[in-house]
Write a protein that holds these residues in place. Structure first.
Motif, PDB file in Angstrom:
ATOM      1  N   SER A 187       0.863  -1.183   0.000  1.00 16.09           N
ATOM      2  CA  SER A 187       0.000   0.000   0.000  1.00 16.09           C
ATOM      3  C   SER A 187       0.892   1.222   0.000  1.00 16.09           C
ATOM      4  O   SER A 187       1.918   1.252   0.696  1.00 16.09           O
ATOM      5  N   THR A 211      -3.563   0.495  -3.046  1.00 20.54           N
ATOM      6  CA  THR A 211      -3.305  -0.713  -2.266  1.00 20.54           C
ATOM      7  C   THR A 211      -3.521  -1.920  -3.167  1.00 20.54           C
ATOM      8  O   THR A 211      -4.518  -1.988  -3.898  1.00 20.54           O
ATOM      9  N   GLU A 216      -4.722  -5.364  -4.431  1.00 30.69           N
ATOM     10  CA  GLU A 216      -6.041  -5.933  -4.149  1.00 30.69           C
ATOM     11  C   GLU A 216      -6.016  -6.976  -3.033  1.00 30.69           C
ATOM     12  O   GLU A 216      -6.905  -7.014  -2.173  1.00 30.69           O
ATOM     13  N   ARG A 219      -6.120  -5.357   0.625  1.00 29.10           N
ATOM     14  CA  ARG A 219      -7.123  -4.374   1.006  1.00 29.10           C
ATOM     15  C   ARG A 219      -7.930  -4.868   2.204  1.00 29.10           C
ATOM     16  O   ARG A 219      -8.024  -6.060   2.446  1.00 29.10           O
ATOM     17  N   GLY A 220      -8.499  -3.900   2.949  1.00 28.97           N
ATOM     18  CA  GLY A 220      -9.295  -4.252   4.113  1.00 28.97           C
ATOM     19  C   GLY A 220      -8.493  -4.428   5.381  1.00 28.97           C
ATOM     20  O   GLY A 220      -9.045  -4.812   6.422  1.00 28.97           O
ATOM     21  N   ASN A 266     -16.329   5.969  -5.599  1.00 26.14           N
ATOM     22  CA  ASN A 266     -15.153   5.249  -5.126  1.00 26.14           C
ATOM     23  C   ASN A 266     -15.322   5.001  -3.625  1.00 26.14           C
ATOM     24  O   ASN A 266     -14.855   5.751  -2.784  1.00 26.14           O
ATOM     25  N   TYR A 267     -16.022   3.942  -3.300  1.00 21.29           N
ATOM     26  CA  TYR A 267     -16.441   3.719  -1.914  1.00 21.29           C
ATOM     27  C   TYR A 267     -15.280   3.424  -0.976  1.00 21.29           C
ATOM     28  O   TYR A 267     -15.303   3.809   0.191  1.00 21.29           O
ATOM     29  N   SER A 268     -14.246   2.751  -1.454  1.00 18.55           N
ATOM     30  CA  SER A 268     -13.102   2.481  -0.594  1.00 18.55           C
ATOM     31  C   SER A 268     -12.362   3.761  -0.256  1.00 18.55           C
ATOM     32  O   SER A 268     -11.919   3.959   0.881  1.00 18.55           O
ATOM     33  N   SER A 269     -12.253   4.665  -1.229  1.00 20.22           N
ATOM     34  CA  SER A 269     -11.594   5.948  -0.987  1.00 20.22           C
ATOM     35  C   SER A 269     -12.427   6.821  -0.058  1.00 20.22           C
ATOM     36  O   SER A 269     -11.896   7.507   0.828  1.00 20.22           O
ATOM     37  N   SER A 287     -14.326   5.695   2.229  1.00 18.73           N
ATOM     38  CA  SER A 287     -14.178   5.088   3.544  1.00 18.73           C
ATOM     39  C   SER A 287     -12.909   5.564   4.237  1.00 18.73           C
ATOM     40  O   SER A 287     -12.902   5.816   5.453  1.00 18.73           O
TER      41      SER A 287
END
Length: 225
Positions: A149, A167, A169, A172-173, A203-206, A208
């Motif tokens: 990352s 990051t 794949e 991630r998380g 961009n839901y991860s961004s 978050s």
């Protein structure tokens, strides 16, 4: 502390190169790709609008007049319609713009990329490795001597820098993005500049990351090609 309109003005200067007339010319990146035809940064304190240097004065005038009528949705529809009439619209990008006012001390485990450890970027981020001279400072989280990352300066000016976060794949998380973003933001502030972070609404991860780091939302920016 800058107000929201000042922050949006800084972001426009970070994102794009400008000519002497204040028109945008190219994207503020090493490749200097063409800028969008129109940039609109909206804040509670007002808006920042930029037009590309090849936009006809008549069209600029008409768009500015159209932006004075209706609500925000109607104004955006008017702008898109006018641009499409002049030349086909090829893309609309829209999302929130944040400033990083404080660093979350719980997320300070990232490592600064240096000449001694930059080899860690080669397996997962070879393109970034080739652009380090333009992307610093860059921070990474590693596993088994491999960067998994990273956060780097996607675009920079003498007053601010825009974060770029990636990051792999498979990793991630795990919260790694928060660590690299916090460390990068602290370094930018220590350099006397403002760390900025923007993304798109889908961009839901961004989004978050912004929420978990409690970033300061100062506006919404829109670019139309």
């Amino acid at each position: 502390m800058y107000d929201h309109l000042e922050l949006m003005s800084m972001q426009a200067a970070v994102l794009y190169n400008h000519d002497h007339a204040g028109r945008i010319t190219t994207i503020n990146e090493p490749a200097n790709g063409p800028a969008p035809r129109f940039f609109w940064g909206q804040t509670a304190a007002g808006r920042i609008v930029r037009f590309r240097s090849d936009m006809p004065e008549r069209l600029v005038r008409d768009i500015l007049q159209g932006m004075e009528r209706g609500d925000s949705t109607e104004r955006l529809a008017t702008v898109i319609r006018m641009l499409d009439k002049d030349r086909e619209v090829r893309g609309v990008w829209m999302g929130p713009a944040y400033a990083v006012h404080e660093t979350d001390k719980a997320y300070m485990g990232a490592v600064l990329v240096t000449e001694d450890n930059q080899y860690c970027l080669e397996p997962g981020f070879p393109a970034l490795l080739s652009e380090l001279a333009f992307r610093g400072p860059c921070y990474m989280m590693t596993e088994n001597n491999m960067a998994v990352s990273v956060c780097f300066s996607a675009r920079s000016s003498d007053k601010a820098a825009e974060a770029g976060v990636e990051t792999l794949e498979a990793y991630r998380g795990k919260g790694y993005a928060m660590h690299v973003t916090s460390s990068w933001a602290q370094a930018i502030r220590q350099s006397g500049r403002i760390p900025l972070y923007s993304t798109s609404w889908d961009n839901y991860s961004s989004l978050s990351i912004a929420r978990r780091l409690r970033l300061h939302l100062y506006g919404t920016d829109i670019s139309i090609r």
